[in-house]
Design a protein around this motif. Sequence first.
Motif, PDB file in Angstrom:
ATOM      1  N   LEU A   1       0.823  -1.205   0.000  1.00 29.91           N
ATOM      2  CA  LEU A   1       0.000   0.000   0.000  1.00 29.91           C
ATOM      3  C   LEU A   1       0.865   1.267   0.000  1.00 29.91           C
ATOM      4  O   LEU A   1       0.501   2.273  -0.624  1.00 29.91           O
ATOM      5  CB  LEU A   1      -0.940   0.003   1.205  1.00 29.91           C
ATOM      6  CG  LEU A   1      -1.926   1.170   1.300  1.00 29.91           C
ATOM      7  CD1 LEU A   1      -2.761   1.285   0.033  1.00 29.91           C
ATOM      8  CD2 LEU A   1      -2.829   1.013   2.518  1.00 29.91           C
TER       9      LEU A   1
ATOM     10  N   VAL B   1      -7.098   2.619  -4.824  1.00 34.00           N
ATOM     11  CA  VAL B   1      -6.307   2.839  -3.605  1.00 34.00           C
ATOM     12  C   VAL B   1      -7.218   3.278  -2.462  1.00 34.00           C
ATOM     13  O   VAL B   1      -7.083   2.807  -1.324  1.00 34.00           O
ATOM     14  CB  VAL B   1      -5.202   3.883  -3.856  1.00 34.00           C
ATOM     15  CG1 VAL B   1      -4.509   4.250  -2.539  1.00 34.00           C
ATOM     16  CG2 VAL B   1      -4.173   3.344  -4.848  1.00 34.00           C
TER      17      VAL B   1
ATOM     18  N   PHE C   1      -6.142  -5.674  -4.057  1.00 29.85           N
ATOM     19  CA  PHE C   1      -4.692  -5.578  -4.247  1.00 29.85           C
ATOM     20  C   PHE C   1      -4.284  -6.198  -5.584  1.00 29.85           C
ATOM     21  O   PHE C   1      -3.464  -5.640  -6.323  1.00 29.85           O
ATOM     22  CB  PHE C   1      -3.948  -6.257  -3.096  1.00 29.85           C
ATOM     23  CG  PHE C   1      -3.602  -5.336  -1.961  1.00 29.85           C
ATOM     24  CD1 PHE C   1      -2.531  -4.460  -2.066  1.00 29.85           C
ATOM     25  CD2 PHE C   1      -4.342  -5.335  -0.797  1.00 29.85           C
ATOM     26  CE1 PHE C   1      -2.204  -3.600  -1.034  1.00 29.85           C
ATOM     27  CE2 PHE C   1      -4.030  -4.478   0.246  1.00 29.85           C
ATOM     28  CZ  PHE C   1      -2.963  -3.606   0.128  1.00 29.85           C
TER      29      PHE C   1
ATOM     30  N   ILE D   1      -9.139   0.319  -1.259  1.00 32.82           N
ATOM     31  CA  ILE D   1      -8.303  -0.539  -0.414  1.00 32.82           C
ATOM     32  C   ILE D   1      -8.301  -0.020   1.021  1.00 32.82           C
ATOM     33  O   ILE D   1      -8.444  -0.783   1.979  1.00 32.82           O
ATOM     34  CB  ILE D   1      -6.865  -0.611  -0.963  1.00 32.82           C
ATOM     35  CG1 ILE D   1      -6.824  -1.512  -2.198  1.00 32.82           C
ATOM     36  CG2 ILE D   1      -5.895  -1.143   0.099  1.00 32.82           C
ATOM     37  CD1 ILE D   1      -5.494  -1.510  -2.923  1.00 32.82           C
ATOM     38  N   ARG D   2      -8.153   1.282   1.174  1.00 30.89           N
ATOM     39  CA  ARG D   2      -8.129   1.872   2.523  1.00 30.89           C
ATOM     40  C   ARG D   2      -9.460   1.639   3.250  1.00 30.89           C
ATOM     41  O   ARG D   2      -9.484   1.271   4.434  1.00 30.89           O
ATOM     42  CB  ARG D   2      -7.847   3.370   2.452  1.00 30.89           C
ATOM     43  CG  ARG D   2      -6.442   3.706   2.025  1.00 30.89           C
ATOM     44  CD  ARG D   2      -6.081   5.152   2.354  1.00 30.89           C
ATOM     45  NE  ARG D   2      -4.710   5.404   1.968  1.00 30.89           N
ATOM     46  CZ  ARG D   2      -3.644   5.001   2.637  1.00 30.89           C
ATOM     47  NH1 ARG D   2      -3.807   4.305   3.746  1.00 30.89           N
ATOM     48  NH2 ARG D   2      -2.426   5.274   2.223  1.00 30.89           N
TER      49      ARG D   2
ATOM     50  N   ASP E   1      -9.769  -2.030   4.164  1.00 36.21           N
ATOM     51  CA  ASP E   1      -8.853  -2.338   5.260  1.00 36.21           C
ATOM     52  C   ASP E   1      -9.469  -1.947   6.601  1.00 36.21           C
ATOM     53  O   ASP E   1      -9.315  -2.661   7.598  1.00 36.21           O
ATOM     54  CB  ASP E   1      -7.529  -1.607   5.049  1.00 36.21           C
ATOM     55  CG  ASP E   1      -6.485  -2.000   6.081  1.00 36.21           C
ATOM     56  OD1 ASP E   1      -6.356  -3.196   6.373  1.00 36.21           O
ATOM     57  OD2 ASP E   1      -5.795  -1.106   6.609  1.00 36.21           O
TER      58      ASP E   1
END
Length: 208
Positions: A2, A36, A169, A39-40, A43
């Motif tokens: 990341l 991106v 990812f 993804i955050r 997460d």
Amino acid sequence: KLSMFDAVAAVLKENAAKLSGTPILETLKTEFLAKVENIRATDQLVKSASAGKTSAKDEAKEDLIEILLPLANSFYVFAKRNKNEELKALSNVTKSVLNKLRENDLVIKAATIKDALTANKAVLADFMITEAKITELANMITSFQTATETKDSGFANRVAARESLDTLFDETDDLLTDEIDGLIEVFKGSNVDFYNTYFSARVTKDLG
């Protein structure tokens, strides 16, 4: 990984003017930045899915055993004085034994004792077993079941979120490797500083 994505995102943002004349790179940059951010967000779902649920379940287990054990001990005395071997066996428990039981087995054990107490409540007053205490035990069993189910649900959600994160990812890696990297090669001759900065950012550092 990341951190590498963040570095690439920063380079693409800082060099937006250089990409403005290449529509496909503009499109890929937008897709990459969106992934991106996704993804955050995912997460955070992984981290929060079961946060606090295990401790809540453990507290509920302690509360259940705290009310169950003295009732079982009193019930054992009743069973012994009445020479009832079945009830003696049922109520002969220790804190250590109860703690070692699996969640479902503890619920079954507590519920079986509760049902036996309910069936004999008319003759248990002299043994410090009241209807109020039996009701409290029933409530504790329900609370423990709820906490256990919530923890299980949180674990399932975390697994699902982790799988989504892995997929994100992979997709982001593919976007960089299969598309953006190749198009950045166009700048090797015309803007070598941008080219070098981009591929410097593309290095995944091993923080092990």
